[in-house]
Design a protein around this motif. Structure first.
Motif: not given
Length: 174
Positions: A73-76
């Protein structure tokens, strides 16, 4: 545990996929240590582990899948890897640090029928963990994969991914 679509990820970008796998492997190692599990075999994008108890195996699998979900779920996160997990309890034979036998084979079959980001368990594991956890389970009935026949359950990690079974014992998402 096995990575979903690993070959496709490798086709697209080997270096990024390997980097992502190493990150996920670190998460797995963290949870294995916490729940006293140990890896006894690996094959590229999969890991086979043993645990002192069925409850420890299930709690480790749930914690790992929850961490993977957060990671994805992290944009990174450049490469979002998904895992399938199968958990069985049974007799095994040990040879040079590796485990063999029906107990391992059925765990592999359960992993094969697990949903992406999911965990499928055998009835023997279900019977032990249901009174000791607050998890929700979905009864998949008797499954036949290759030469193995076993009663399977999904652990419901996401209520949107509950499967139903039609009369042909094929699994479908509802």
């Amino acid at each position: 545990a096995d990575v979903v679509g690993y070959s496709k990820h490798m086709e697209i970008d080997e270096n990024a996929t390997l980097k992502a796998y190493v990150e996920c492997e670190k998460l797995l190692e963290h949870w294995l240590k916490k729940f006293k599990g140990s890896i006894f075999n690996t094959a590229g994008d999969s890991a086979l582990a043993e645990f002192p108890s069925a409850v420890a195996a299930v709690e480790c699998g749930v914690a790992f899948q929850n961490d993977i979900k957060k990671r994805n779920e992290s944009d990174k996160t450049e490469v979002k890897l998904e895992f399938r997990i199968g958990i069985n309890m049974g007799d095994v034979l040990r040879k040079k640090g590796n485990l063999f036998g029906d107990g391992v084979n059925i765990a592999a079959r359960l992993e094969a029928i697990a949903q992406p980001n999911g965990i499928s368990i055998s009835k023997s594991v279900y019977d032990l963990v249901v009174p000791k956890t607050k998890l929700t389970f979905n009864d998949l009935g008797v499954q036949k994969v290759k030469q193995n026949e076993f009663h399977a359950f999904d652990i419901i990690l996401d209520p949107n991914h509950k499967r139903v079974i039609n009369k042909g014992s094929k699994l479908y998402l509802s």
